[in-house]
Design a protein around this motif. Structure first.
Motif, PDB file in Angstrom:
ATOM      1  N   GLY A  65      -6.899   7.091  -4.683  1.00 32.67           N
ATOM      2  CA  GLY A  65      -7.004   6.089  -5.746  1.00 32.67           C
ATOM      3  C   GLY A  65      -7.926   6.634  -6.822  1.00 32.67           C
ATOM      4  N   LYS A  82     -18.552   4.848  -8.674  1.00 34.33           N
ATOM      5  CA  LYS A  82     -17.388   5.437  -8.001  1.00 34.33           C
ATOM      6  C   LYS A  82     -16.165   5.481  -8.916  1.00 34.33           C
ATOM      7  CE  LYS A  82     -14.797   5.095  -3.696  1.00 34.33           C
ATOM      8  NZ  LYS A  82     -14.939   4.911  -2.257  1.00 34.33           N
ATOM      9  N   GLN A  84      -0.868  -2.267  -6.303  1.00 37.15           N
ATOM     10  CA  GLN A  84      -0.850  -2.477  -4.847  1.00 37.15           C
ATOM     11  C   GLN A  84      -1.436  -3.861  -4.571  1.00 37.15           C
ATOM     12  OE1 GLN A  84      -1.694   1.610  -2.522  1.00 37.15           O
ATOM     13  NE2 GLN A  84      -3.410   0.972  -3.757  1.00 37.15           N
ATOM     14  N   SER A 111       0.857  -1.183   0.000  1.00 39.81           N
ATOM     15  CA  SER A 111       0.000   0.000   0.000  1.00 39.81           C
ATOM     16  C   SER A 111       0.896   1.236   0.000  1.00 39.81           C
ATOM     17  CB  SER A 111      -0.882  -0.012   1.265  1.00 39.81           C
ATOM     18  OG  SER A 111      -1.228   1.292   1.657  1.00 39.81           O
ATOM     19  N   THR A 112       0.603   2.187  -0.865  1.00 35.82           N
ATOM     20  CA  THR A 112       1.442   3.396  -0.925  1.00 35.82           C
ATOM     21  C   THR A 112       1.302   4.217   0.361  1.00 35.82           C
ATOM     22  OG1 THR A 112      -0.326   4.501  -2.153  1.00 35.82           O
ATOM     23  CG2 THR A 112       1.463   3.549  -3.452  1.00 35.82           C
ATOM     24  N   ASN A 113       0.125   4.188   0.997  1.00 40.13           N
ATOM     25  CA  ASN A 113      -0.018   4.872   2.295  1.00 40.13           C
ATOM     26  C   ASN A 113       0.900   4.239   3.334  1.00 40.13           C
ATOM     27  OD1 ASN A 113      -2.135   6.509   1.293  1.00 40.13           O
ATOM     28  ND2 ASN A 113      -3.276   6.336   3.219  1.00 40.13           N
ATOM     29  N   PHE A 136      -1.882   6.729  -5.434  1.00 44.98           N
ATOM     30  CA  PHE A 136      -1.057   7.897  -5.095  1.00 44.98           C
ATOM     31  C   PHE A 136      -1.129   8.169  -3.606  1.00 44.98           C
ATOM     32  CE2 PHE A 136      -1.103  12.376  -3.991  1.00 44.98           C
ATOM     33  CZ  PHE A 136      -0.107  12.961  -4.758  1.00 44.98           C
ATOM     34  N   GLY A 163     -11.441   7.566  -4.700  1.00 42.05           N
ATOM     35  CA  GLY A 163     -11.643   7.665  -3.257  1.00 42.05           C
ATOM     36  C   GLY A 163     -10.358   8.132  -2.578  1.00 42.05           C
ATOM     37  N   CYS A 164     -10.478   8.667  -1.370  1.00 39.74           N
ATOM     38  CA  CYS A 164      -9.308   9.154  -0.626  1.00 39.74           C
ATOM     39  C   CYS A 164      -9.279   8.538   0.767  1.00 39.74           C
ATOM     40  CB  CYS A 164      -9.351  10.665  -0.429  1.00 39.74           C
ATOM     41  SG  CYS A 164      -9.689  11.604  -1.900  1.00 39.74           S
ATOM     42  N   ARG A 171      -5.695  -0.063   0.461  1.00 42.39           N
ATOM     43  CA  ARG A 171      -6.651   0.080   1.560  1.00 42.39           C
ATOM     44  C   ARG A 171      -7.620   1.221   1.297  1.00 42.39           C
ATOM     45  NH1 ARG A 171      -4.242   1.670   6.222  1.00 42.39           N
ATOM     46  NH2 ARG A 171      -2.195   2.089   5.331  1.00 42.39           N
ATOM     47  N   GLY A 172      -8.896   1.001   1.636  1.00 42.36           N
ATOM     48  CA  GLY A 172      -9.900   2.050   1.555  1.00 42.36           C
ATOM     49  C   GLY A 172     -10.326   2.470   2.941  1.00 42.36           C
ATOM     50  N   ARG A 173     -11.306   3.350   3.022  1.00 42.85           N
ATOM     51  CA  ARG A 173     -11.802   3.785   4.332  1.00 42.85           C
ATOM     52  C   ARG A 173     -12.534   2.621   5.004  1.00 42.85           C
ATOM     53  NH1 ARG A 173     -15.667   7.951   4.076  1.00 42.85           N
ATOM     54  NH2 ARG A 173     -15.046   8.761   6.096  1.00 42.85           N
ATOM     55  N   TRP A 224      -8.935  -1.697  -1.615  1.00 47.65           N
ATOM     56  CA  TRP A 224      -8.953  -0.876  -2.831  1.00 47.65           C
ATOM     57  C   TRP A 224      -8.328  -1.697  -3.951  1.00 47.65           C
ATOM     58  CZ3 TRP A 224     -11.616   3.310  -4.034  1.00 47.65           C
ATOM     59  CH2 TRP A 224     -11.299   3.993  -5.216  1.00 47.65           C
TER      60      TRP A 224
HETATM   61  C1  BTN Z   1     -11.885   4.831  -0.169  1.00 46.22           C
HETATM   62  O1  BTN Z   1     -12.627   5.248  -1.055  1.00 46.22           O
HETATM   63  O2  BTN Z   1     -12.280   4.035   0.695  1.00 46.22           O
HETATM   64  C2  BTN Z   1     -10.447   5.306  -0.139  1.00 46.22           C
HETATM   65  C3  BTN Z   1      -9.597   4.610  -1.162  1.00 46.22           C
HETATM   66  C4  BTN Z   1      -8.156   5.073  -1.120  1.00 46.22           C
HETATM   67  C5  BTN Z   1      -7.251   4.251  -2.027  1.00 46.22           C
HETATM   68  C6  BTN Z   1      -5.876   4.820  -2.137  1.00 46.22           C
HETATM   69  S1  BTN Z   1      -4.927   4.065  -3.433  1.00 46.22           S
HETATM   70  C7  BTN Z   1      -3.478   4.856  -2.865  1.00 46.22           C
HETATM   71  C8  BTN Z   1      -3.519   4.855  -1.339  1.00 46.22           C
HETATM   72  N1  BTN Z   1      -2.942   3.643  -0.801  1.00 46.22           N
HETATM   73  C9  BTN Z   1      -3.837   2.884  -0.188  1.00 46.22           C
HETATM   74  O3  BTN Z   1      -3.614   1.765   0.344  1.00 46.22           O
HETATM   75  N2  BTN Z   1      -5.047   3.476  -0.218  1.00 46.22           N
HETATM   76  C10 BTN Z   1      -4.993   4.757  -0.900  1.00 46.22           C
END
Ligand code: BTN
Length: 254
Positions: free
Chosen positions: A145, A122, A54, A32-34, A75, A125-126, A58-60, A65
């Motif tokens: 993403g 969709k 990735q 995961s880039t985060n 990103f 997402g962030c 990961r998402g919220r 993701w």
């Molecule tokens: C969402 O809509 O739940 C948020 C999605 C966020 C995805 C991005 S992709 C780049 C960064 N690295 C991750 O693991 N998650 C975010």
């Protein structure tokens, strides 16, 4: 498909507009880039990480993701903002506006706090994570993403679905960094209220019947836009009015 390329990305950034240096980590495959940015040592620079794929995007709320190789933008940016966290309300909405202004395709709306939608599907997402905060400074990881060139299946869509053409990710990433910088500077100097009119024009929830879940409760009512700090206003059938913060609120549309 053009691979990710730092020189090409930098070509679309006006470095003079930044008051910190920019560091890049462009990777092939990462969990995961985060997560990658979280584990780096502290730095004065704005640090960007993008990957071709990735394996554990990961998402919220712990969601996954989907991150197939080479097609989309995964990103993350590690950014120091010279303000305490309580003064940064609306940050996640402002990040979504920066993404929307980067994509400049017709008909994209934002589902509070930060899902970009096109035809109810969709697109982006962030995931924003707080690293450290003091009285003068807050360090965040802004993960974004964007489905760019994927031929997406509903409930998802991509920029390719909207425009019918493939897009150069390096150009989009450069413009995204540039827009993030402008939007974050505006948030710091003028606050979220300076984005309200723009938000109202792209608010996908306004006037809709919605249900939100927080740890202890579920609320159903009409969405009445956002207030000066970016909280979502929900009005129940009995007239009770609630201002909801994004961190602890998940939302479903009827
Ligand atoms: C969402 O809509 O739940 C948020 C999605 C966020 C995805 C991005 S992709 C780049 C960064 N690295 C991750 O693991 N998650 C975010």
């Amino acid at each position: 498909m053009m691979p990710l390329n730092e020189k090409q990305i930098r070509h679309h950034i006006d470095i003079k507009a930044f008051n910190q240096p920019l560091n890049f980590h462009l990777l092939d495959t990462i969990d995961s880039t985060n997560r990658f940015l979280k584990d780096l040592p502290p730095s004065k620079a704005i640090t960007i990480c993008c990957a071709e794929a990735q394996t554990q995007g990961r998402g919220r709320f712990g969601r996954v993701w989907h991150s197939p190789y080479g097609e989309n933008i995964y990103f993350s940016a590690r950014w120091r903002l010279e303000e305490e966290v309580s003064k940064l309300s609306g940050l996640s909405l402002v990040v979504s506006l920066a993404v929307l202004n980067t994509l400049c395709a017709e008909g994209i709306m934002i589902k509070w706090p930060n899902d970009l939608l096109w035809n109810q599907k969709k697109l982006s997402g962030c995931l924003i994570e707080l690293l450290t905060t003091t009285k003068t400074e807050t360090e965040v990881i802004i993960g974004i993403g964007i489905n760019v060139n994927t031929k997406a299946i509903a409930p998802w869509c991509s920029l390719f679905d909207i425009t019918g053409v493939l897009h150069d990710r390096n150009i989009l990433i450069g413009q995204l960094i540039q827009n993030l910088n402008f939007h974050l500077q505006q948030l710091l100097t003028r606050g979220f209220s300076s984005f309200l009119t723009q938000w109202q024009n792209v608010d996908a929830l306004k006037g809709q019947q919605i249900t939100i879940s927080q740890q202890e409760r579920k609320l159903t009512g009409l969405a009445y836009g956002v207030n000066e700090t970016g909280q979502l206003i929900l009005v129940e059938a009995n007239g009770d009015r609630h201002a909801l913060s994004s961190g602890d609120t998940s939302l479903s549309l009827f």
